[in-house]
Design an enzyme around this catalytic site. Structure first.
Site, mmCIF file in Angstrom:
data_model
loop_
_atom_site.group_PDB
_atom_site.id
_atom_site.type_symbol
_atom_site.label_atom_id
_atom_site.label_comp_id
_atom_site.label_asym_id
_atom_site.label_seq_id
_atom_site.Cartn_x
_atom_site.Cartn_y
_atom_site.Cartn_z
ATOM 1 N N THR A 1 4.070 5.140 -11.628
ATOM 2 C CA THR A 1 3.422 6.632 -11.019
ATOM 3 C C THR A 1 3.405 6.202 -9.505
ATOM 4 O O THR A 1 3.346 5.360 -8.940
ATOM 5 C CB THR A 1 2.080 6.537 -11.505
ATOM 6 N N ASP B 1 0.815 2.171 -13.816
ATOM 7 C CA ASP B 1 0.155 3.223 -12.933
ATOM 8 C C ASP B 1 -0.259 2.494 -11.550
ATOM 9 O O ASP B 1 -1.491 2.063 -11.502
ATOM 10 C CB ASP B 1 -1.241 3.486 -13.817
ATOM 11 N N ALA B 2 0.643 2.512 -10.642
ATOM 12 C CA ALA B 2 0.521 2.032 -9.281
ATOM 13 C C ALA B 2 0.095 3.191 -8.249
ATOM 14 O O ALA B 2 -0.411 2.749 -7.344
ATOM 15 C CB ALA B 2 1.530 1.177 -9.080
ATOM 16 N N LYS B 3 0.646 4.424 -8.495
ATOM 17 C CA LYS B 3 0.244 5.339 -7.564
ATOM 18 C C LYS B 3 0.722 5.005 -6.077
ATOM 19 O O LYS B 3 0.256 5.257 -5.035
ATOM 20 C CB LYS B 3 -1.117 5.923 -7.398
ATOM 21 N N ARG B 4 1.767 4.451 -5.893
ATOM 22 C CA ARG B 4 2.288 3.972 -4.551
ATOM 23 C C ARG B 4 2.788 5.015 -3.956
ATOM 24 O O ARG B 4 3.244 6.175 -4.635
ATOM 25 C CB ARG B 4 3.321 3.007 -4.866
#
Length: 277
Positions: A123, A92-95
């Site tokens: 993510t 879950d990095a939401k880059r």
């Protein structure tokens, strides 16, 4: 790497679509673990051992590891290596960047030869468009999990903006499905938006949806399933704090298992009701 069919098979076998979020906060884990050389990994290891037969996915949140610098990244690598091979592992990095920067983010989390990790899925924030996503899709067999409709209060700021083609979150889903099929593209949809699932299923009938917000954030598993479940299940419901912090004592792993078992049993009912199993 976990394919769509392997994920579906695992859901049916375990009678579960639970994703356990490893948002491991050093200040919240039992104090006795701090005597270990790597307290974060020791905590994660025990949580994984206690829940691996009850869930189909694990999702470490990169921020909780990056906050500790090199030591935190070592804990993340150790955690990735310990994750069960049959479980979908999500970072879950939401880059959300483009070009060479996006390429480097992808390498960091998806190329074991570069940084010691090769997660099945990541993510990604879609704000900068296709250039944001293509770096990750360049890795064969990997999943992109795109932020679509989040459970945050601030989701109203942008995600519900009206366009000629519907709300912005609808445009994101429609456009993203032209970049990759349901075998490689998932969407994040918050559990607190459960009534929106009917609409989302009209434009994303086959995609898996990663659903945070059940548990500590107050989302309803029954509502999510009523509006979002498909013939292949099509859901990964994430629970983090309600499971991993069920106790902060010596029994924390047993308490985590008890919470995960409770969710798995509820999920089995929903899977049976929907005819998935």
């Amino acid at each position: 790497m976990i394919s769509r069919q392997q994920l579906v098979d695992q859901i049916k076998r375990k009678k579960s679509f639970l994703c356990v979020g490893l948002d491991t906060d050093i200040d919240k884990i039992p104090s006795f673990l701090k005597e270990y050389p790597d307290p974060i990994f020791e905590f994660n290891k025990r949580i994984i051992d206690a829940t691996r037969d009850l869930c189909v996915s694990y999702k470490p949140n990169a921020a909780f590891y990056e906050a500790h610098g090199v030591a935190g990244l070592q804990s993340l690598v150790a955690t990735w290596k310990y994750l069960p091979e049959d479980c979908l592992n999500i970072i879950d990095a939401k880059r959300g960047d483009i070009g060479n920067t996006s390429d480097m983010y992808a390498r960091a989390f998806l190329d074991e030869g570069a940084a010691g990790m090769s997660f099945d899925a990541i993510t990604v924030s879609p704000y900068m468009g296709n250039d944001t996503v293509s770096s990750y899709l360049a890795y064969p067999g990997k999943w992109v999990i795109l932020l679509a409709l989040t459970s945050s209060v601030g989701s109203k700021d942008f995600q519900y903006l009206k366009t000629e083609d519907g709300f912005l979150y609808e445009v994101v889903i429609k456009k993203a499905n032209t970049w990759a099929g349901a075998d490689h593209m998932m969407f994040v949809v918050g559990a607190t938006k459960s009534t929106e699932f009917t609409n989302i299923r009209k434009i994303a009938p086959d995609n898996f949806l990663l659903v945070p917000g059940v548990g500590a954030q107050g989302g309803s598993l029954a509502d999510v399933c009523q509006y979002g479940i498909t013939k292949d299940c099509g859901l990964l419901v994430n629970a983090s704090r309600s499971i991993i912090y069920a106790s902060n004592g010596a029994d924390f792993a047993d308490a985590a298992r008890a919470e995960a078992l409770k969710m798995q049993q509820q999920m089995q009912v929903e899977l049976e009701k929907a005819g998935v199993i």
